[in-house]
Design a protein around this motif. Structure first.
Motif, mmCIF file in Angstrom:
data_model
loop_
_atom_site.group_PDB
_atom_site.id
_atom_site.type_symbol
_atom_site.label_atom_id
_atom_site.label_comp_id
_atom_site.label_asym_id
_atom_site.label_seq_id
_atom_site.Cartn_x
_atom_site.Cartn_y
_atom_site.Cartn_z
ATOM 1 N N HIS A 20 0.860 -1.185 0.000
ATOM 2 C CA HIS A 20 0.000 0.000 0.000
ATOM 3 C C HIS A 20 0.898 1.237 0.000
ATOM 4 O O HIS A 20 0.863 2.057 0.919
ATOM 5 C CB HIS A 20 -0.948 0.009 1.206
ATOM 6 N N ILE A 21 1.697 1.318 -1.037
ATOM 7 C CA ILE A 21 2.673 2.404 -1.176
ATOM 8 C C ILE A 21 2.411 3.071 -2.515
ATOM 9 O O ILE A 21 2.325 2.412 -3.543
ATOM 10 C CB ILE A 21 4.116 1.862 -1.123
ATOM 11 N N SER A 22 2.276 4.394 -2.487
ATOM 12 C CA SER A 22 1.934 5.121 -3.697
ATOM 13 C C SER A 22 2.640 6.474 -3.682
ATOM 14 O O SER A 22 3.346 6.806 -2.738
ATOM 15 C CB SER A 22 0.416 5.302 -3.755
ATOM 16 N N THR A 23 2.425 7.242 -4.728
ATOM 17 C CA THR A 23 2.967 8.603 -4.790
ATOM 18 C C THR A 23 1.834 9.596 -4.683
ATOM 19 O O THR A 23 0.670 9.251 -4.851
ATOM 20 C CB THR A 23 3.719 8.848 -6.111
ATOM 21 N N GLY A 24 2.193 10.826 -4.434
ATOM 22 C CA GLY A 24 1.199 11.891 -4.374
ATOM 23 C C GLY A 24 0.913 12.305 -2.951
ATOM 24 O O GLY A 24 1.299 11.637 -1.997
ATOM 25 N N VAL A 43 4.510 8.702 -1.030
ATOM 26 C CA VAL A 43 5.863 9.250 -1.198
ATOM 27 C C VAL A 43 5.817 10.400 -2.188
ATOM 28 O O VAL A 43 5.180 10.307 -3.235
ATOM 29 C CB VAL A 43 6.822 8.164 -1.716
ATOM 30 N N SER A 44 6.518 11.488 -1.870
ATOM 31 C CA SER A 44 6.626 12.643 -2.768
ATOM 32 C C SER A 44 8.034 13.207 -2.689
ATOM 33 O O SER A 44 8.630 13.262 -1.618
ATOM 34 C CB SER A 44 5.649 13.753 -2.365
ATOM 35 N N VAL A 45 8.546 13.614 -3.836
ATOM 36 C CA VAL A 45 9.786 14.393 -3.875
ATOM 37 C C VAL A 45 9.342 15.839 -3.731
ATOM 38 O O VAL A 45 8.576 16.343 -4.555
ATOM 39 C CB VAL A 45 10.560 14.158 -5.184
ATOM 40 N N ILE A 46 9.779 16.499 -2.661
ATOM 41 C CA ILE A 46 9.196 17.809 -2.340
ATOM 42 C C ILE A 46 10.085 19.008 -2.641
ATOM 43 O O ILE A 46 9.583 20.117 -2.796
ATOM 44 C CB ILE A 46 8.752 17.868 -0.863
ATOM 45 N N ALA A 47 11.398 18.824 -2.714
ATOM 46 C CA ALA A 47 12.263 19.996 -2.925
ATOM 47 C C ALA A 47 13.665 19.552 -3.282
ATOM 48 O O ALA A 47 14.061 18.409 -3.027
ATOM 49 C CB ALA A 47 12.306 20.857 -1.665
ATOM 50 N N ASP A 48 14.408 20.467 -3.877
ATOM 51 C CA ASP A 48 15.856 20.300 -3.961
ATOM 52 C C ASP A 48 16.497 21.605 -3.513
ATOM 53 O O ASP A 48 16.024 22.689 -3.828
ATOM 54 C CB ASP A 48 16.337 19.855 -5.347
ATOM 55 N N LEU A 49 17.521 21.473 -2.712
ATOM 56 C CA LEU A 49 18.233 22.625 -2.169
ATOM 57 C C LEU A 49 19.651 22.596 -2.713
ATOM 58 O O LEU A 49 20.288 21.541 -2.749
ATOM 59 C CB LEU A 49 18.254 22.560 -0.640
ATOM 60 N N ALA A 50 20.163 23.755 -3.100
ATOM 61 C CA ALA A 50 21.498 23.830 -3.689
ATOM 62 C C ALA A 50 22.425 24.653 -2.808
ATOM 63 O O ALA A 50 22.043 25.702 -2.292
ATOM 64 C CB ALA A 50 21.429 24.452 -5.079
ATOM 65 N N SER A 51 23.647 24.157 -2.654
ATOM 66 C CA SER A 51 24.663 24.929 -1.939
ATOM 67 C C SER A 51 25.324 25.888 -2.918
ATOM 68 O O SER A 51 25.180 25.767 -4.131
ATOM 69 C CB SER A 51 25.712 23.988 -1.339
#
Length: 194
Positions: A20-24, A43-51
């Protein structure tokens, strides 16, 4: 970050979630959907942070991809739901912490979690994970990752150099001083062989 390796890892390593694993992520729907089989994970990919770029003449930035996982549990018995949360959280750590979602990523790390909401039927808990990678290649033989690297790849190969030297002194007194007089005192060449 590609989400498919994360989903595959969770489905393979988290038997308590029974696939019972999904995205969104629609928190209102998750809270109100009483037909949703629990426990479930979204599961969601929420951000990317850059140095800041660490180099002056090439690109070397550390990027941090942030991943969020929301657990949905049946909370008709709140104490049992929190006990289940404790077990599921440990199972998720065993599945994700240290896992490399791709060859260029550092292993995934855990970054904390928090209770989103709890009511008579649903408990929602959010867990944060992240993985870092470098933007900018390490070797010139690697594929270009930035515009600057692509531009450098388009330059012709360095095959050699010719140096012509016009010394400042002794300068011609009929010309502006100091400065070269226009006569070459030295010429030399060097070829690069591979």
């Amino acid at each position: 970050m590609n989400i498919t390796p994360i989903l595959t890892q969770l489905r393979d390593q988290c038997p308590s979630l029974a696939n019972h694993i999904s995205t969104g992520l629609d928190l209102d729907l998750l809270q109100s959907n009483t037909t949703l089989q629990t426990p479930a994970a979204f599961v969601s990919v929420i951000a990317d942070l850059a140095s800041k770029d660490a180099s002056q003449n090439v690109t070397r930035q550390t990027l941090t991809d942030r991943l969020e996982l929301v657990l949905v549990l049946d909370s008709s018995n709140a104490a049992q739901a929190f006990d289940q949360l404790h077990s599921l959280r440990a199972e998720l750590w065993r599945a994700l912490v240290g896992f490399k979602p791709d060859t260029f990523y550092n292993p995934i790390e855990y970054d904390g979690g928090e209770l989103i909401s709890i009511n008579a039927s649903r408990l929602l808990y959010r867990l944060h994970f992240f993985a870092e990678f470098q933007l900018g290649r390490n070797r010139s033989t690697d594929p270009a990752e930035t515009w600057h690297e692509r531009e450098l790849d388009g330059l012709p190969s360095f095959s050699g150099v010719t140096v012509k030297v016009d010394a400042i002194d002794p300068a011609d007194p009929n010309l502006h001083r100091p400065g070269p007089d226009g006569r070459l005192e030295l010429t030399f060449s060097g070829d690069v062989t591979q």
